[in-house]
Write a protein that holds these residues in place. Structure first.
Motif, mmCIF file in Angstrom:
data_model
loop_
_atom_site.group_PDB
_atom_site.id
_atom_site.type_symbol
_atom_site.label_atom_id
_atom_site.label_comp_id
_atom_site.label_asym_id
_atom_site.label_seq_id
_atom_site.Cartn_x
_atom_site.Cartn_y
_atom_site.Cartn_z
ATOM 1 N N THR A 5 -33.469 80.119 26.324
ATOM 2 C CA THR A 5 -34.163 80.639 27.502
ATOM 3 C C THR A 5 -33.168 80.743 28.657
ATOM 4 N N PRO A 6 -33.511 81.506 29.691
ATOM 5 C CA PRO A 6 -32.618 81.561 30.860
ATOM 6 C C PRO A 6 -32.347 80.184 31.449
ATOM 7 N N SER A 7 -33.368 79.339 31.500
ATOM 8 C CA SER A 7 -33.199 77.995 32.072
ATOM 9 C C SER A 7 -32.218 77.163 31.272
ATOM 10 N N SER A 8 -32.285 77.274 29.937
ATOM 11 C CA SER A 8 -31.383 76.472 29.112
ATOM 12 C C SER A 8 -29.936 76.944 29.247
ATOM 13 N N VAL A 9 -29.732 78.268 29.392
ATOM 14 C CA VAL A 9 -28.387 78.789 29.597
ATOM 15 C C VAL A 9 -27.836 78.287 30.928
ATOM 16 N N MET A 10 -28.670 78.329 31.973
ATOM 17 C CA MET A 10 -28.237 77.845 33.288
ATOM 18 C C MET A 10 -27.942 76.347 33.247
ATOM 19 N N ALA A 11 -28.804 75.585 32.599
ATOM 20 C CA ALA A 11 -28.620 74.133 32.546
ATOM 21 C C ALA A 11 -27.392 73.725 31.763
ATOM 22 N N GLY A 12 -26.988 74.560 30.791
ATOM 23 C CA GLY A 12 -25.813 74.242 29.979
ATOM 24 C C GLY A 12 -24.506 74.713 30.557
ATOM 25 N N ALA A 13 -24.549 75.306 31.750
ATOM 26 C CA ALA A 13 -23.323 75.829 32.369
ATOM 27 C C ALA A 13 -22.397 74.700 32.804
#
Length: 454
Positions: A5-13
């Motif tokens: 999800t977009p949130s998971s991509v952002m959180a994994g940055a």
């Protein structure tokens, strides 16, 4: 490959320039939150003398900004889940800065109280939203640390308010102390150019292009080909109401967090408003009493930073219980007339575990709610918690009016810490409801973090 999800991509940055700028913007706002709220305690002895205020009157006047914050958190904080966090943060910062400067032109307690209320309204809308934004956009591995660094700036602002009062009051007047708040207006162009919108808000409104741009700001070159965009939109289209804060296993946790917030804020604002006056009543002069307020907030800054570090390693619940327990011990000990060295040590500890705990409990609340309702959840925690903040100055004013021994004054401020411990222990982990599966996705994403960046 696994869908994300977009949130998971952002959180994994990984930590990037984007996150540093975000931290700087939010920390700047939090600094002036501390300055604008605690400046009242710094000028209180002067105002009481100039306007001939009784202690109980001064207590209610001190609560004006806090009543405003409660109203702002309810109406403006929750509004961000509908119109976006960015406009609420930016316009709120502009308006609370103007209201704070205008307070310096007050000619009497009535005008002063109205402008303090207005300052509080806009602060109340801004603060829960920068907490939510930081919690949402920070890298998962650094989320607690970055949130508490930001929140620790409240204490730095408090120290600045006291130091400015120590320097300016003898040279000019209490009016000039409020004029310093106008410095925040100078940074508004930078804030307008750099402050991002909530990723959750963008995806829930179907603004996929803006969401992609935001992710690439934080994580340049990220592969978004396997990202699922519809889940966030479907979750965001559901109305976020106060009732939803009690669903999915949150029926007990939400009111318990409210109680913990209220007790923490009671201690924070009670001490920051009345500590100088309590110490004057104990035989100290105004200068040294204001210095004690500086010591309290130096401890608060250290406590907030330490709390974030400990929260990332042991969990916010354990940190809160430990901090509230130490707050009770240190406040009771302060009432026993300790020697000077021990007095300052206890003030440092009290600041770290009362004002410093405020940073940890914000992170605790933000973690408790899923992203789709996080702004509403944190806003209501802040709003209900303001009842404790309002009670703090009023309690201190009434205690001084009763002319109780110093021991009983500090015991009265220590008692809420015990109730806060019980409340935190009763907060249960909520059930997963489809919007709260981000942690597993982040763990999966971390495994492929290197390949994703390439």
């Amino acid at each position: 490959m696994t869908q994300s999800t977009p949130s998971s991509v952002m959180a994994g940055a990984p930590l990037s320039k984007f996150h540093v700028v975000l931290l700087a913007c939010c920390s700047f706002i939090m600094f002036f939150d501390g300055y604008d709220l605690i400046v009242y305690g710094s000028v209180l002895p002067t105002l009481m003398k100039e306007w001939n205020l009784a202690p109980d009157q001064a207590g209610w006047l001190g609560s004006a900004a806090l009543v405003g914050m409660m109203c702002g958190a309810v109406f403006l904080g929750s509004l961000a889940d509908r119109i976006g966090r960015r406009p609420v943060i930016l316009h709120g910062t502009l308006l609370f800065s103007i209201a704070a400067v205008l307070t310096g032109f007050s000619t009497g307690p009535e005008m002063f109280g109205i402008l303090r209320f207005a300052t509080g309204v806009f602060l109340g809308g801004v603060i829960p939203n920068i907490v939510s934004l930081m919690n949402e956009l920070a890298p998962a591995a650094k989320r607690h640390t970055m949130t508490t660094i930001m929140l620790s700036m409240y204490s730095v602002g408090s120290i600045a308010a006291t130091l400015v009062a120590i320097w300016i009051l003898p040279l000019l007047s209490w009016h000039a102390v409020f004029f310093v708040s106008g410095i925040s207006l100078l940074a508004l162009p930078f804030l307008y150019s750099q402050m991002p919108e909530s990723l959750e808000f963008l995806t829930s409104r179907g603004q996929q292009a803006a969401a992609r741009k935001l992710i690439h700001r934080a994580r340049p070159g990220a592969d978004l080909s396997l990202v699922t965009w519809t889940a966030g939109r479907e979750a965001g289209l559901r109305a976020v109401t106060v009732a939803s804060l009690f669903h999915s296993g949150r029926a007990l946790g939400t009111p318990m967090i409210w109680i913990a917030f209220a007790m923490c804020l009671l201690m924070v604002y009670g001490l920051n408003t009345w500590l100088p006056k309590i110490m004057i009543a104990g035989g100290y002069d105004l200068g040294s009493s204001l210095q004690f307020l500086v010591v309290l907030n130096i401890g608060a800054t250290a406590g907030a930073l330490l709390g974030g570090w400990l929260g990332d390693r042991f969990g916010n619940r354990k940190v809160l219980v430990a901090f509230f327990g130490l707050a009770v011990v240190s406040l009771v000990a302060l009432g026993l007339h300790p020697a000077p060295i021990l007095l300052n040590a206890l003030l440092l500890l009290a600041g770290a575990t009362t004002v410093g705990t405020l940073a940890v409990i914000h992170s605790f609340a933000a973690d408790f709610y899923p992203a789709a309702m996080r702004s509403t959840g944190v806003s209501w925690c802040s709003a209900i918690g303001r009842l404790g903040a309002i009670a703090g100055p009023v309690l201190g004013g009434n205690l001084l009016a009763m002319e109780l021994p110093q021991t009983q004054n500090f015991m009265a401020f220590a008692a809420p810490g015990l109730l806060a411990i019980v409340a935190v222990l009763l907060v249960l982990k909520p059930k997963k409801d489809g919007t709260e599966s981000r942690s597993k996705e982040v763990q999966q994403l971390a495994v492929t973090n290197t390949s994703t960046n390439h």
